[in-house]
Design an enzyme around this catalytic site. Structure first.
Site, PDB file in Angstrom:
ATOM      1  N   LYS A  63      27.795  27.137  -0.607  1.00  0.00           N
ATOM      2  CA  LYS A  63      28.015  26.101  -1.621  1.00  0.00           C
ATOM      3  C   LYS A  63      27.110  26.345  -2.823  1.00  0.00           C
ATOM      4  O   LYS A  63      27.519  26.193  -3.970  1.00  0.00           O
ATOM      5  CB  LYS A  63      27.751  24.709  -1.010  1.00  0.00           C
ATOM      6  CG  LYS A  63      28.812  24.296   0.000  1.00  0.00           C
ATOM      7  CD  LYS A  63      28.409  23.077   0.811  1.00  0.00           C
ATOM      8  CE  LYS A  63      29.454  22.768   1.876  1.00  0.00           C
ATOM      9  NZ  LYS A  63      29.064  21.689   2.793  1.00  0.00           N
ATOM     10  N   GLN A 107      24.017  17.790   3.985  1.00  0.00           N
ATOM     11  CA  GLN A 107      24.786  18.588   4.945  1.00  0.00           C
ATOM     12  C   GLN A 107      24.764  17.920   6.325  1.00  0.00           C
ATOM     13  O   GLN A 107      23.701  17.607   6.862  1.00  0.00           O
ATOM     14  CB  GLN A 107      24.187  20.009   5.032  1.00  0.00           C
ATOM     15  CG  GLN A 107      24.978  20.958   5.923  1.00  0.00           C
ATOM     16  CD  GLN A 107      26.371  21.260   5.382  1.00  0.00           C
ATOM     17  OE1 GLN A 107      26.569  21.420   4.171  1.00  0.00           O
ATOM     18  NE2 GLN A 107      27.357  21.351   6.266  1.00  0.00           N
ATOM     19  N   ASP A 130      30.616  14.317  -1.533  1.00  0.00           N
ATOM     20  CA  ASP A 130      31.409  14.515  -0.312  1.00  0.00           C
ATOM     21  C   ASP A 130      32.412  13.380  -0.102  1.00  0.00           C
ATOM     22  O   ASP A 130      33.258  13.459   0.794  1.00  0.00           O
ATOM     23  CB  ASP A 130      30.488  14.605   0.916  1.00  0.00           C
ATOM     24  CG  ASP A 130      30.047  16.041   1.194  1.00  0.00           C
ATOM     25  OD1 ASP A 130      30.798  16.966   0.817  1.00  0.00           O
ATOM     26  OD2 ASP A 130      28.975  16.229   1.786  1.00  0.00           O
TER      27      ASP A 130
END
Ligand code: NAD
Length: 295
Positions: A63, A107, A130
């Site tokens: 990412k 994460q 997200d």
């Protein structure tokens, strides 16, 4: 129809997720350049990784590399697995307040002892790239255009668009009801006026439900779950599944057999996977554009 031999198509179009992702990345690069030229703003994404899980380390590295390639600054915060909740919460608060940070990526999964739901809720919804904050999930469920959409479902919708799938009024099946993929995807398909049937591990006759669909999206995490006899001729099939097996990476769809029946199908790898990171970049630049008043 159940029991009949499927009509064999000449071969399904293979939906190229890598090419689609490259197009999204190019769009992101253009937005980044415009933000710099018009507002002097450089989009910034903070990545927070707690613990040393190798798969999570790899995902975060990818990412960050993708951010660098797109011209998005990334601020990496690796924390030890034993990090107390108060320390992680304080970091998220500081990132929420940092004007150079437009997006925050925490994460998941978090190490045992840390409450992923509580930490996700701590993130400013405007920086929730997200799309997992309950506010964004709620906005999406309400059909609001203001929702930040989770990256994988957003990528699936782009692939359906690229594949030319007719969604308005069409019967569409989503297999899987996770908050990360299945639920937001069902909301997105509903928002595109599809007639959505949502299946999961307790669905009685998955094959029969799928056979009625013009669009099937498999996000169950079960290798080979969707077989050719479950797909109606001419359907569009999107395979979200990413399963590590002895034979390597495989999806939830029996790709070779389904290719003989479907109109279009995504491969694994090279389908939904590349889109997920591309849509993360898209969410990050959208957040920066909104913060700059141009979104
Ligand atoms: P999850 O385990 O949270 O949810 C799986 C869902 O599938 C559940 O709702 C369950 O009810 C349903 N399910 C399980 N077995 C089933 C069966 N036999 N029949 C019907 N439904 C069944 O998983 P997730 O996080 O939603 O991920 C699903 C899959 O997608 C996994 O393989 C995951 O690795 C993959 N994934 C890929 C990407 C990507 O970028 N390509 C991103 C996220 C998830």
């Amino acid at each position: 129809m159940a029991g009949e031999r499927p009509v064999r198509f000449a071969g399904a179009e293979v939906i190229d997720g890598r090419a689609a992702a490259a197009a999204v990345r190019e769009r992101v690069r253009q937005h980044v350049a415009a933000l710099a030229a018009e507002r002097g703003v450089e989009p910034g994404l903070a990545t927070v990784l707690v613990g040393e899980d190798p798969a999570s380390e790899l995902y975060v590295r990818r990412k960050r590399e993708a951010c660098a390639e797109a011209g998005i600054r990334s601020f990496h915060h690796p924390l030890p697995a034993q990090t107390p909740a108060s320390e992680l919460a304080a970091l998220l608060d500081a990132l929420n307040d940092d004007p150079a940070v437009h997006g925050i990526l925490l994460q998941l999964p978090l190490p045992a002892g840390l409450d992923a739901a509580a930490m996700t809720q701590r993130i400013d919804p405007a920086k929730d790239v997200d799309g997992l904050h309950p506010l964004n999930a709620g906005l999406l469920a309400q059909g609001s255009p203001d929702a930040v959409v989770p990256c994988t479902p957003a990528g699936v919708m782009e692939l359906l668009h690229i594949a030319g799938a007719e969604l308005a009024g069409a019967p569409a099946v989503v297999i899987g009801r996770s908050t990360l993929v299945g639920r937001p995807l069902a909301s997105l398909l509903l928002g595109a006026n599809a007639t959505v049937t949502h299946c999961h591990s307790r669905t009685r006759d998955l094959a029969a439900v799928c056979r009625e669909a013009e669009v099937v999206v498999a996000a169950a995490g079960v290798p080979g779950l969707v077989t050719a006899d479950m797909v109606s001729p001419g359907a569009t099939v999107i395979d979200v599944g990413t399963n590590r097996t002895d034979e390597g990476l495989t999806g939830d769809v029996d790709f070779d057999a389904v290719s003989g029946v479907a109109r279009a199908v995504t491969p694994v790898p090279g389908g939904v996977g590349p889109m997920t990171i591309a849509m993360l970049l898209d969410n990050a630049v959208r957040a920066a554009r909104r913060a700059a008043g141009t979104g």
